[in-house]
Each structure stands twice: as C-alpha cells, then as structure tokens.
Design a protein around this motif. Structure first.
Motif, PDB file in Angstrom:
ATOM      1  N   GLU A   1       0.826  -1.202   0.000  1.00 42.93           N
ATOM      2  CA  GLU A   1       0.000   0.000   0.000  1.00 42.93           C
ATOM      3  C   GLU A   1       0.864   1.256   0.000  1.00 42.93           C
ATOM      4  O   GLU A   1       1.925   1.296   0.628  1.00 42.93           O
ATOM      5  N   PHE A   2       0.393   2.248  -0.752  1.00 45.08           N
ATOM      6  CA  PHE A   2       1.091   3.516  -0.877  1.00 45.08           C
ATOM      7  C   PHE A   2       0.108   4.665  -0.678  1.00 45.08           C
ATOM      8  O   PHE A   2      -1.065   4.542  -1.019  1.00 45.08           O
ATOM      9  N   THR A   3       0.626   5.777  -0.187  1.00 49.13           N
ATOM     10  CA  THR A   3      -0.164   7.003  -0.189  1.00 49.13           C
ATOM     11  C   THR A   3       0.037   7.665  -1.552  1.00 49.13           C
ATOM     12  O   THR A   3       0.950   7.306  -2.309  1.00 49.13           O
ATOM     13  N   THR A   4      -0.794   8.647  -1.844  1.00 47.25           N
ATOM     14  CA  THR A   4      -0.646   9.405  -3.082  1.00 47.25           C
ATOM     15  C   THR A   4       0.768   9.969  -3.201  1.00 47.25           C
ATOM     16  O   THR A   4       1.423   9.833  -4.245  1.00 47.25           O
TER      17      THR A   4
ATOM     18  N   GLY B   1      12.732  11.044 -12.479  1.00 48.99           N
ATOM     19  CA  GLY B   1      12.744  12.499 -12.545  1.00 48.99           C
ATOM     20  C   GLY B   1      11.466  13.075 -13.138  1.00 48.99           C
ATOM     21  O   GLY B   1      11.477  14.128 -13.762  1.00 48.99           O
ATOM     22  N   CYS B   2      10.350  12.353 -12.946  1.00 48.09           N
ATOM     23  CA  CYS B   2       9.069  12.820 -13.486  1.00 48.09           C
ATOM     24  C   CYS B   2       8.673  14.160 -12.867  1.00 48.09           C
ATOM     25  O   CYS B   2       9.009  14.450 -11.718  1.00 48.09           O
ATOM     26  N   ASN B   3       7.940  14.953 -13.631  1.00 47.17           N
ATOM     27  CA  ASN B   3       7.330  16.161 -13.097  1.00 47.17           C
ATOM     28  C   ASN B   3       6.260  15.695 -12.113  1.00 47.17           C
ATOM     29  O   ASN B   3       5.358  14.942 -12.491  1.00 47.17           O
ATOM     30  N   PRO B   4       6.339  16.103 -10.849  1.00 47.94           N
ATOM     31  CA  PRO B   4       5.354  15.627  -9.855  1.00 47.94           C
ATOM     32  C   PRO B   4       3.906  15.842 -10.289  1.00 47.94           C
ATOM     33  O   PRO B   4       3.032  15.025  -9.995  1.00 47.94           O
TER      34      PRO B   4
ATOM     35  N   ASN C   1       6.422  10.355  -5.232  1.00 45.31           N
ATOM     36  CA  ASN C   1       7.841  10.416  -4.864  1.00 45.31           C
ATOM     37  C   ASN C   1       8.659   9.310  -5.525  1.00 45.31           C
ATOM     38  O   ASN C   1       9.793   9.542  -5.964  1.00 45.31           O
ATOM     39  N   LYS C   2       8.094   8.101  -5.598  1.00 48.01           N
ATOM     40  CA  LYS C   2       8.816   6.986  -6.228  1.00 48.01           C
ATOM     41  C   LYS C   2       9.075   7.268  -7.707  1.00 48.01           C
ATOM     42  O   LYS C   2      10.180   7.019  -8.215  1.00 48.01           O
TER      43      LYS C   2
END
Length: 200
Positions: free
Chosen positions: A19-22, A34-37, A27-28
């Motif tokens: 499970e992950f938060t948004t 290096g994605c644009n958030p 962040n991953k």
C-alpha cells in the motif's frame, strides 16, 4: 520514455498488496525517473477509478484505490473484481462499469433491464448492428459528461442526492435497430429509466 512507461518501470518490482499514499507514489516516480510531480496522478492508474481524458480500457492499471488517499498495488493484468467509479469535480462518485475476474462488464450498469417489445426471430435476424450493445467505459463516461451527470428527463443528479443512480439508455432501442453511439445514448436516473420501460 512516456509517462506510462515510467510509471510501469517504477513499480515493476513492487510486491502485490503493498500500500502507498498518493505522495509515496509520486515520490517513487520522481526519484526513479525524474518525473514532473504534477504529471503523476495515481488515480489514473487504478482499476476502480476513471478520470477525464483517460482511455480507460487501454490504459495502465496497477492500483486499487482504497480510500483516504491510499492505493494498493495489484500490478498489470490482475484478475480484478469490483466497480469502476468516477467522481465529477464537486460531486459524488458514480458507477461507470464493473470488473469481473479482470474483464470489464457493463450489463449491470446499462440501466434496469428495459422491457422490450417481443420481436419475432425473423425480425431479430433482419436487424444488423454496426456497434456492440454495451457502451465502452469511455463512451459511457462521455455521455455522462455531455449530460452534466444529470438525468435528461427529470434532472436528478448524484451531486445533489447521493441516492440517485445514473444509467445509460438507448434513445432508439437496440431491439429496434438503435446503435450504441453517443448521439443515440442519454443519461437517465434509475427511476426515469424504469418509468420509460413501462411504456416500451
């Protein structure tokens, strides 16, 4: 790499059920590629959520939205079972479709079973359709959006009353040769859809 490829690569070694938060998902992807958030929208990659501009059936499905900004990783081609929801801005969630063992179905969301006139078998054979009876998730969403997520007869909307259930209805019935195309589809609430069936 496209954003889809970057998201897929970011979670390729992830364990099912994690499970992950948004923010953790964002962040991953930022850390790995290096994605644009702002380009990482976790709900875009869900089995049980559809967002504007997404070709849902051909998109990347990796997560199940669990509520409270939490997502469970399921991976690609998961035999998912559950309802597909869309939440219009400022409105309440509405059901758009349903998964059953990894396959999308629309039958239970195509309105109540409308009573159709009985057609002789010979008449049935003479009707040849260009389209499938069930609308795709994208087409269903486009019809709801065009109709402002309101019933075309009475104006009922889940945004005003959570008990309202919206359905997709063929204006010219399928049994009478009507096609599953946006110009022959309308949004009806379950009450008006049932009322319409009484006159069919």
């Amino acid at each position: 790499m496209t954003i889809l490829e970057k998201i897929k690569d970011t979670f390729k070694d992830c364990q099912i059920g994690t499970e992950f938060t948004t923010q953790e998902i964002i962040n991953k992807a930022v850390l790995k590629h290096g994605c644009n958030p702002g380009s990482v929208i976790p709900s875009d990659y869900c089995y049980n959520r559809i967002n504007n501009g997404i070709d849902f059936e051909n998109y990347l499905h990796l997560f199940e939205y669990m509520g409270n900004k939490t997502y469970k990783f399921l991976g690609e081609n998961y035999p998912y079972n559950g309802t597909i929801f869309h939440k219009p801005k400022g409105g309440f969630e509405i059901a758009i479709g349903k998964w059953s063992n990894g396959v999308i179905h629309y039958e239970s969301y195509d309105g109540l079973q409308i009573k159709e006139e009985k057609i002789k078998d010979t008449d049935k054979k003479s009707i040849k359709h260009r389209t499938k009876r069930d609308a795709s998730v994208k087409l269903r969403f486009d019809v709801f959006k065009r109709d402002n997520f309101k019933c075309c007869i009475c104006g009922a909307s889940p945004a005003k009353d959570q008990s309202v259930e919206l359905h997709i209805d063929h204006i010219i019935p399928w049994s009478k040769g009507g096609e599953t195309e946006i110009n022959n589809l309308q949004t009806l609430c379950s009450r008006c859809n049932l009322g319409k069936s009484d006159y069919m």
